[in-house]
Design a protein around this motif. Sequence first.
Motif, PDB file in Angstrom:
ATOM      1  N   TYR A  87       0.841  -1.200   0.000  1.00 23.28           N
ATOM      2  CA  TYR A  87       0.000   0.000   0.000  1.00 23.28           C
ATOM      3  C   TYR A  87       0.877   1.251   0.000  1.00 23.28           C
ATOM      4  CZ  TYR A  87      -3.223   3.609   1.638  1.00 23.28           C
ATOM      5  OH  TYR A  87      -3.944   4.771   1.762  1.00 23.28           O
ATOM      6  N   MET A  88       1.907   1.279   0.846  1.00 22.32           N
ATOM      7  CA  MET A  88       2.792   2.430   0.923  1.00 22.32           C
ATOM      8  C   MET A  88       3.512   2.668  -0.400  1.00 22.32           C
ATOM      9  SD  MET A  88       4.410   1.659   4.698  1.00 22.32           S
ATOM     10  CE  MET A  88       5.546   3.048   4.691  1.00 22.32           C
ATOM     11  N   VAL A  89       3.926   1.582  -1.045  1.00 16.63           N
ATOM     12  CA  VAL A  89       4.644   1.689  -2.311  1.00 16.63           C
ATOM     13  C   VAL A  89       3.816   2.438  -3.352  1.00 16.63           C
ATOM     14  CG1 VAL A  89       5.430   0.333  -4.287  1.00 16.63           C
ATOM     15  CG2 VAL A  89       6.144  -0.315  -1.983  1.00 16.63           C
ATOM     16  N   PHE A  90       2.563   2.034  -3.536  1.00 20.27           N
ATOM     17  CA  PHE A  90       1.739   2.638  -4.588  1.00 20.27           C
ATOM     18  C   PHE A  90       1.106   3.947  -4.137  1.00 20.27           C
ATOM     19  CE2 PHE A  90       2.168  -1.737  -5.983  1.00 20.27           C
ATOM     20  CZ  PHE A  90       2.482  -1.537  -7.323  1.00 20.27           C
ATOM     21  N   THR A 117      20.858  -2.633  -4.240  1.00 18.37           N
ATOM     22  CA  THR A 117      20.172  -2.834  -2.955  1.00 18.37           C
ATOM     23  C   THR A 117      18.707  -3.240  -3.140  1.00 18.37           C
ATOM     24  OG1 THR A 117      19.717  -0.440  -2.820  1.00 18.37           O
ATOM     25  CG2 THR A 117      21.689  -1.262  -1.699  1.00 18.37           C
ATOM     26  N   LYS A 118      17.983  -2.548  -3.997  1.00 20.41           N
ATOM     27  CA  LYS A 118      16.572  -2.884  -4.205  1.00 20.41           C
ATOM     28  C   LYS A 118      16.392  -4.286  -4.775  1.00 20.41           C
ATOM     29  CE  LYS A 118      14.546   1.685  -5.032  1.00 20.41           C
ATOM     30  NZ  LYS A 118      13.784   2.490  -6.016  1.00 20.41           N
ATOM     31  N   SER A 119      17.344  -4.699  -5.600  1.00 19.86           N
ATOM     32  CA  SER A 119      17.204  -6.003  -6.249  1.00 19.86           C
ATOM     33  C   SER A 119      17.249  -7.147  -5.238  1.00 19.86           C
ATOM     34  CB  SER A 119      18.302  -6.185  -7.297  1.00 19.86           C
ATOM     35  OG  SER A 119      19.587  -6.001  -6.730  1.00 19.86           O
ATOM     36  N   LEU A 120      17.856  -6.924  -4.075  1.00 20.24           N
ATOM     37  CA  LEU A 120      17.824  -7.940  -3.019  1.00 20.24           C
ATOM     38  C   LEU A 120      16.391  -8.212  -2.582  1.00 20.24           C
ATOM     39  CD1 LEU A 120      20.806  -6.660  -0.848  1.00 20.24           C
ATOM     40  CD2 LEU A 120      20.788  -8.790  -2.127  1.00 20.24           C
ATOM     41  N   GLU A 121      15.585  -7.169  -2.512  1.00 23.21           N
ATOM     42  CA  GLU A 121      14.202  -7.315  -2.054  1.00 23.21           C
ATOM     43  C   GLU A 121      13.347  -8.029  -3.088  1.00 23.21           C
ATOM     44  OE1 GLU A 121      13.951  -3.214   0.604  1.00 23.21           O
ATOM     45  OE2 GLU A 121      13.782  -3.111  -1.582  1.00 23.21           O
ATOM     46  N   THR A 122      13.459  -7.622  -4.351  1.00 25.93           N
ATOM     47  CA  THR A 122      12.653  -8.270  -5.384  1.00 25.93           C
ATOM     48  C   THR A 122      13.075  -9.724  -5.583  1.00 25.93           C
ATOM     49  OG1 THR A 122      14.155  -7.337  -7.040  1.00 25.93           O
ATOM     50  CG2 THR A 122      12.118  -6.132  -6.599  1.00 25.93           C
ATOM     51  N   GLN A 123      14.383  -9.991  -5.468  1.00 31.53           N
ATOM     52  CA  GLN A 123      14.859 -11.362  -5.606  1.00 31.53           C
ATOM     53  C   GLN A 123      14.350 -12.230  -4.464  1.00 31.53           C
ATOM     54  OE1 GLN A 123      16.609 -12.525  -8.298  1.00 31.53           O
ATOM     55  NE2 GLN A 123      16.160 -14.524  -7.389  1.00 31.53           N
ATOM     56  N   ALA A 124      14.261 -11.635  -3.244  1.00 27.59           N
ATOM     57  CA  ALA A 124      13.744 -12.384  -2.094  1.00 27.59           C
ATOM     58  C   ALA A 124      12.290 -12.776  -2.321  1.00 27.59           C
ATOM     59  CB  ALA A 124      13.880 -11.544  -0.822  1.00 27.59           C
ATOM     60  N   LEU A 140       8.018  -4.927  -9.047  1.00 26.51           N
ATOM     61  CA  LEU A 140       8.611  -4.589 -10.345  1.00 26.51           C
ATOM     62  C   LEU A 140       7.873  -3.418 -10.973  1.00 26.51           C
ATOM     63  CD1 LEU A 140      10.998  -5.975 -11.770  1.00 26.51           C
ATOM     64  CD2 LEU A 140       9.346  -7.128 -13.242  1.00 26.51           C
ATOM     65  N   ALA A 141       6.542  -3.463 -10.922  1.00 27.80           N
ATOM     66  CA  ALA A 141       5.751  -2.348 -11.454  1.00 27.80           C
ATOM     67  C   ALA A 141       6.016  -1.067 -10.676  1.00 27.80           C
ATOM     68  CB  ALA A 141       4.264  -2.704 -11.400  1.00 27.80           C
ATOM     69  N   GLN A 183      15.337  -2.417 -19.558  1.00 26.52           N
ATOM     70  CA  GLN A 183      14.062  -2.452 -20.279  1.00 26.52           C
ATOM     71  C   GLN A 183      12.961  -1.758 -19.475  1.00 26.52           C
ATOM     72  OE1 GLN A 183      13.528  -6.662 -20.925  1.00 26.52           O
ATOM     73  NE2 GLN A 183      14.164  -6.542 -23.058  1.00 26.52           N
ATOM     74  N   LEU A 184      12.924  -2.057 -18.194  1.00 27.64           N
ATOM     75  CA  LEU A 184      11.914  -1.456 -17.326  1.00 27.64           C
ATOM     76  C   LEU A 184      12.027   0.063 -17.332  1.00 27.64           C
ATOM     77  CD1 LEU A 184       9.710  -2.233 -15.127  1.00 27.64           C
ATOM     78  CD2 LEU A 184      11.537  -1.902 -13.461  1.00 27.64           C
ATOM     79  N   LEU A 185      13.254   0.566 -17.168  1.00 31.97           N
ATOM     80  CA  LEU A 185      13.464   2.008 -17.128  1.00 31.97           C
ATOM     81  C   LEU A 185      13.171   2.644 -18.479  1.00 31.97           C
ATOM     82  CD1 LEU A 185      16.766   2.108 -15.017  1.00 31.97           C
ATOM     83  CD2 LEU A 185      14.437   2.533 -14.227  1.00 31.97           C
TER      84      LEU A 185
END
Length: 561
Positions: free
Chosen positions: A248-251, A358-365, A379-380, A458-460
């Motif tokens: 919720y905080m993210v979006f 650093t962020k990629s550690l979270e998405t990979q987890a 990712l979105a 690609q995302l960016l």
Amino acid sequence: MTDLAWPPGLILLLGAAALPFARERLRSALILGLPALTLAAIWWWPLGTLVSVPFLDYQLELVRVTSEGRLFATVFAIMAFAGGLYALRQATTFELTAAYAYAGAAIGVTFAGDLITLFIFWELMAIGSTLVLWAAGTEGAYRASLRYLLIHLLGGVLLMAGIAAWVAETGSIAFTAMRLESLATWLILAGFLINAGAPPLSAWIADAYPEASPSGTVFLSAFTTKTAVYALLVGFPGAEILVPIGLYMVFYGILYALLENDMRRILAYSIVNQVGFMVVAIGIGTPLALNGAAAHAFAHILYKALLLMSAGSVLWMTQRRKCTDLGGLFQSMPVTTINGIVGALAISAFPFTSGFVTKSLETQAAANEGLALVWLLLLAASAGVFLHAGIKFPWFVFFQRDSGLRPPDPPANMRQAMWLFSFLCLAIGLFPQVLYGILPHPVDYQPYTLEHLVSQLQLLLFAGFAFFAMLPLMRRTLTISLDFDWFYRKFFKELLSEFSVRTSAFHGALTGRWRGRIERLVGNLSRHHGPQGTLARTWPTGSMVLWVAILLGASLLLYNR
């Protein structure tokens, strides 16, 4: 207990008390020297060292050194140094005193081994941050500080109630991981989440932080929300409720930042967004996820401060903060522009910056745990971060249309602070193993793989294309956006106003009624006892003697009976 019991946070706290009494040259030396001395003290204590003092029936653990606490304390000390350098010749002594006390209290939280010590430093943080807001000296800052203080008093009350209930239940004050199995732990969690900017009270960050001075906003961005992340990391790792809260905080942060016109409010909403990533990772709770939350917090403090230093430099040199009033500043503020772009790339997780490693550690987890929906949403959200902080902020402030403003870059100390954090953002991105080596758990992760590089680029790329394709729809307005804060900024204000009107009317009617009664009473008294009243007339002496004789005779008759 060690003979020289000196918690590192006290260096900044006591040093802050000395700043108002120091002469200008000594004050400058203290501003830069105190954080450096604090950083040395942080690493002087070996892991596991314990400094405790007796308090009533308990032992307060003033210093308990953990890898998590030392990591957060390290970046807090670095932040205090760079923030002091940035504020050196612009901020008032009052602001610097409050800011260093605020930073010292935050470091005190990271070394607290028990809940009572944590609560004491937690409340000192609330006081210090409120004073940083007051130091701006504007009516807007004062009003925002009252709302800010109200929210944090609520959080403090919840935290205190939770700690009291926890101690009553368990008899322990140790600050360790807790399960959400009782009212006590839910209250403690609520107290932590309020400081993290979790729903429904997320709006206090964007309400308060942009009202501080340029340097005050930099200090405020670093400590309160990240100490909350630290507290959640230690107290509630793996609490599943944190995953939806964090999403919720993210979006929330992305949506409101895209709607915003004030450049510092854009970045304030971005704080909520970034802390949301960390909260999600803490909710996942695996070693990789907890490492990701800690590493992200470390990197976030640096690149968010860099972005706010860039925005603060623009505000300092132009006295304007609305995107509608800015544009084309790259022509006369190249240093500020370059550093702002570095911060924007870092927060967007561009390759070879701190955000990428650093962020990629979270998405990979999330991917490792089979949380496909969480992974897709994160990712979105990464694309959304690039939209509002990676492109919107630098594009509208430094590029797009030419506002005609030609301010120079800020003073040397402000430029030096920005260069320092730009260097750190790039150094961590290029040499991530240095940061990985001080994370709470061993790290077995390689961020620079072909798959990760290609997918992130690609995302960016597509996020950037979407921004410029929808640029006409992103018209900047002169309004501010309200969410839950509508209740205490509008609804309760109108309610109070209506209550005041009706109370005044009732008070007027009541006062009129009693005034009439009192006037009649006074009139009656005046008729009998006033200058012309019956009992105030002049009587002949003979008549008075007669009446005295009658009264004496009557009393004799009654007495003899």
